[in-house]
Enzyme design. Structure first.
Site, PDB file in Angstrom:
ATOM      1  N   GLY A  53       0.766  -1.247   0.000  1.00  0.00           N
ATOM      2  CA  GLY A  53       0.000   0.000   0.000  1.00  0.00           C
ATOM      3  C   GLY A  53       0.792   1.289   0.000  1.00  0.00           C
ATOM      4  N   TRP A  55       1.960   2.968  -2.615  1.00  0.00           N
ATOM      5  CA  TRP A  55       1.463   3.894  -3.642  1.00  0.00           C
ATOM      6  C   TRP A  55       0.126   4.473  -3.178  1.00  0.00           C
ATOM      7  CZ3 TRP A  55       2.436   2.863  -9.541  1.00  0.00           C
ATOM      8  CH2 TRP A  55       3.807   2.731  -9.749  1.00  0.00           C
ATOM      9  N   ASP A 117      -5.914  -5.431  -4.949  1.00  0.00           N
ATOM     10  CA  ASP A 117      -4.801  -6.396  -4.906  1.00  0.00           C
ATOM     11  C   ASP A 117      -5.352  -7.781  -4.591  1.00  0.00           C
ATOM     12  OD1 ASP A 117      -1.478  -5.915  -4.581  1.00  0.00           O
ATOM     13  OD2 ASP A 117      -2.232  -7.862  -3.922  1.00  0.00           O
ATOM     14  N   ASP A 133      -8.451 -10.092  -8.426  1.00  0.00           N
ATOM     15  CA  ASP A 133      -7.449 -10.336  -9.460  1.00  0.00           C
ATOM     16  C   ASP A 133      -7.704  -9.349 -10.605  1.00  0.00           C
ATOM     17  OD1 ASP A 133      -5.960 -11.307 -11.564  1.00  0.00           O
ATOM     18  OD2 ASP A 133      -6.450 -13.412 -11.202  1.00  0.00           O
ATOM     19  N   ASP A 158       1.338  -1.077 -10.199  1.00  0.00           N
ATOM     20  CA  ASP A 158       2.715  -1.481  -9.853  1.00  0.00           C
ATOM     21  C   ASP A 158       2.783  -3.001  -9.762  1.00  0.00           C
ATOM     22  OD1 ASP A 158       5.368  -1.149  -9.037  1.00  0.00           O
ATOM     23  OD2 ASP A 158       4.841  -0.991  -6.925  1.00  0.00           O
ATOM     24  N   LYS A 198       3.788  -0.663 -14.411  1.00  0.00           N
ATOM     25  CA  LYS A 198       5.107  -1.307 -14.420  1.00  0.00           C
ATOM     26  C   LYS A 198       5.208  -2.240 -15.626  1.00  0.00           C
ATOM     27  CE  LYS A 198       6.468  -3.660 -10.678  1.00  0.00           C
ATOM     28  NZ  LYS A 198       7.257  -3.348  -9.481  1.00  0.00           N
TER      29      LYS A 198
HETATM   30  N1  SAM Z   1       2.572  -0.680  -5.285  1.00  0.00           N
HETATM   31  C1  SAM Z   1       2.671  -1.522  -4.117  1.00  0.00           C
HETATM   32  C2  SAM Z   1       3.104  -0.665  -2.979  1.00  0.00           C
HETATM   33  O1  SAM Z   1       3.526   0.449  -3.232  1.00  0.00           O
HETATM   34  O2  SAM Z   1       3.011  -1.109  -1.836  1.00  0.00           O
HETATM   35  C3  SAM Z   1       3.603  -2.686  -4.320  1.00  0.00           C
HETATM   36  C4  SAM Z   1       3.062  -3.683  -5.294  1.00  0.00           C
HETATM   37  S1  SAM Z   1       3.919  -5.196  -5.244  1.00  0.00           S
HETATM   38  C5  SAM Z   1       5.392  -4.800  -6.087  1.00  0.00           C
HETATM   39  C6  SAM Z   1       3.089  -6.158  -6.455  1.00  0.00           C
HETATM   40  C7  SAM Z   1       1.690  -6.548  -6.045  1.00  0.00           C
HETATM   41  O3  SAM Z   1       1.036  -7.069  -7.194  1.00  0.00           O
HETATM   42  C8  SAM Z   1       1.600  -7.641  -4.988  1.00  0.00           C
HETATM   43  O4  SAM Z   1       0.980  -7.137  -3.833  1.00  0.00           O
HETATM   44  C9  SAM Z   1       0.730  -8.726  -5.641  1.00  0.00           C
HETATM   45  O5  SAM Z   1      -0.202  -9.297  -4.743  1.00  0.00           O
HETATM   46  C10 SAM Z   1       0.016  -7.915  -6.713  1.00  0.00           C
HETATM   47  N2  SAM Z   1      -0.522  -8.719  -7.809  1.00  0.00           N
HETATM   48  C11 SAM Z   1       0.150  -9.594  -8.604  1.00  0.00           C
HETATM   49  N3  SAM Z   1      -0.690 -10.147  -9.496  1.00  0.00           N
HETATM   50  C12 SAM Z   1      -1.928  -9.597  -9.274  1.00  0.00           C
HETATM   51  C13 SAM Z   1      -3.205  -9.768  -9.882  1.00  0.00           C
HETATM   52  N4  SAM Z   1      -3.373 -10.612 -10.899  1.00  0.00           N
HETATM   53  N5  SAM Z   1      -4.252  -9.055  -9.403  1.00  0.00           N
HETATM   54  C14 SAM Z   1      -4.065  -8.207  -8.350  1.00  0.00           C
HETATM   55  N6  SAM Z   1      -2.881  -8.004  -7.738  1.00  0.00           N
HETATM   56  C15 SAM Z   1      -1.820  -8.687  -8.195  1.00  0.00           C
END
Ligand code: SAM
Length: 347
Positions: A53, A55, A117, A133, A158, A198
């Site tokens: 969280g 961002w 998320d 998702d 992200d 990203k």
């Molecule tokens: N932007 C976040 C922050 O600032 O705290 C960090 C994000 S982290 C690098 C990547 C996130 O992508 C993870 O929490 C993961 O659960 C989520 N994620 C990956 N695939 C996903 C999907 N298909 N749907 C939703 N979230 C997904």
């Protein structure tokens, strides 16, 4: 000792904790905003793949709580090019983006931040959370519902998969997340809205950015200094959403259940039909039919060798072993580097 060493190795990790950010990623969004001003005056925003969280924290603090978050230059004490006068005047504590500490909180009730998320996330002021998702159509619909007919001005993503280490596989999975995010963006963004996501840098990125240029007036690939050079991540910053007239975003929805979609109803820019043409005489030989060896009206059938067999087929080692020893051992590597001409194995 182990904990301290991470603080030493990763300045952004350490500073994130000192400044109260949930993850070092906060600095990436702040640095992108510093360059592109994507958060200026924004009231409705979607944060995809938001957990844990940081961002969303940036969005909450900056847009909902109205905090001023300064992004000051990082004074790097290890840099030899560092000017001593600069050092004297700079405040090392405030060297990188700092969360403002205003006592007078101004809640901007007009601001709507929707964060999504797969993982649950601790609550944040002014942030609506959806656990889902982003590659599922149902998640896209749930986000749209929260905007109650209004459009978002910004969508950020992200998202990252758990990397496998296989570059092609990781890039592919990341591209599916990007597609999911783009689909949501195309459904919720207002015209002239912005999209930041990203990507993993790969050789086909030019194709990707050119495709994005069909939907946005400007596209940049940004690498914040807080993102490690060793990481293949970068961010596409797409500004001024301006899709072709009549564009239907469900057209870019690979995960939509196509059996429910009536493609014949599509029209205009959404209905580009690529001609499928047959070449050759359709009343002559058919490649899926088995024919008798002796064809009517043709000279007597006789077997002929292929004109040019493969000169180094992958099965040559196997054939050589089989012919010379009569048995194949998986451990026997003695012939591994030899390639044999297929002519050696003629019957
Ligand atoms: N932007 C976040 C922050 O600032 O705290 C960090 C994000 S982290 C690098 C990547 C996130 O992508 C993870 O929490 C993961 O659960 C989520 N994620 C990956 N695939 C996903 C999907 N298909 N749907 C939703 N979230 C997904």
């Amino acid at each position: 000792m182990g904990k301290v060493s991470k603080d030493k190795r990763d300045i952004f990790y350490r500073k994130a904790k000192e400044e109260g950010w949930r993850a070092r990623s906060a600095f990436k969004l702040l640095q992108i905003d510093e360059k592109f001003h994507i958060l200026d005056g924004v009231k409705r925003v979607v944060d995809l793949c938001a957990a844990p969280g940081s961002w969303s924290q940036v969005l909450s603090r900056k847009l909902y709580l109205g905090e001023r978050i300064e992004t000051l230059r990082l004074h790097n004490p290890l840099s030899s090019s560092c000017n001593k006068d600069d050092l004297a005047s700079s405040n090392p504590e405030a060297a990188i983006p700092v969360a403002g500490n205003s006592n007078e909180k101004k809640f901007n009730e007009e601001v709507k931040i929707v964060a999504v998320d797969l993982q649950p996330m601790a609550p944040l002021p002014g942030v609506i959370q959806i656990q889902g998702d982003i590659t599922k159509y149902s998640t896209a619909q749930e986000i749209i519902k929260h905007f109650e007919g209004l459009k978002a001005e910004l969508v950020v993503c992200d998202g990252a998969p758990d990397v496998t280490g296989l570059h092609c596989m990781d890039v592919y999975i990341q591209s599916q997340l990007l597609l999911g995010a783009l689909h949501i963006a195309c459904n919720v963004l207002q015209k002239r809205g912005n999209f930041v996501a990203k990507i993993f840098r790969a050789k086909d990125n030019d194709i990707l950015t050119n495709q994005l240029l069909m939907l946005f007036e400007s596209v940049h690939v940004a690498k914040p200094t807080s993102s490690r050079n060793s990481s293949i991540e970068a961010f596409v910053v797409c500004q001024n959403y301006n899709p072709p007239e009549g564009f239907d975003p469900t057209c870019i929805t690979p995960f939509l259940d196509v059996s429910n979609k009536n493609f014949s109803k599509l029209s205009g820019v959404n209905r580009i039909i690529i001609p499928f043409v047959v070449c050759g005489d359709v009343s002559a030989f058919d490649s899926d039919t088995t024919y008798p060896l002796q064809l009517e009206g043709e000279e007597k059938y006789q077997y002929r060798e292929p004109v040019q067999p493969p000169i180094a087929p992958p099965y040559s080692l196997f054939m050589h072993k089989k012919l010379t020893t009569g048995k194949i051992s998986q451990d026997d590597k003695s012939l591994e580097n030899d390639l044999y001409h297929v002519a050696d194995y003629k019957r």
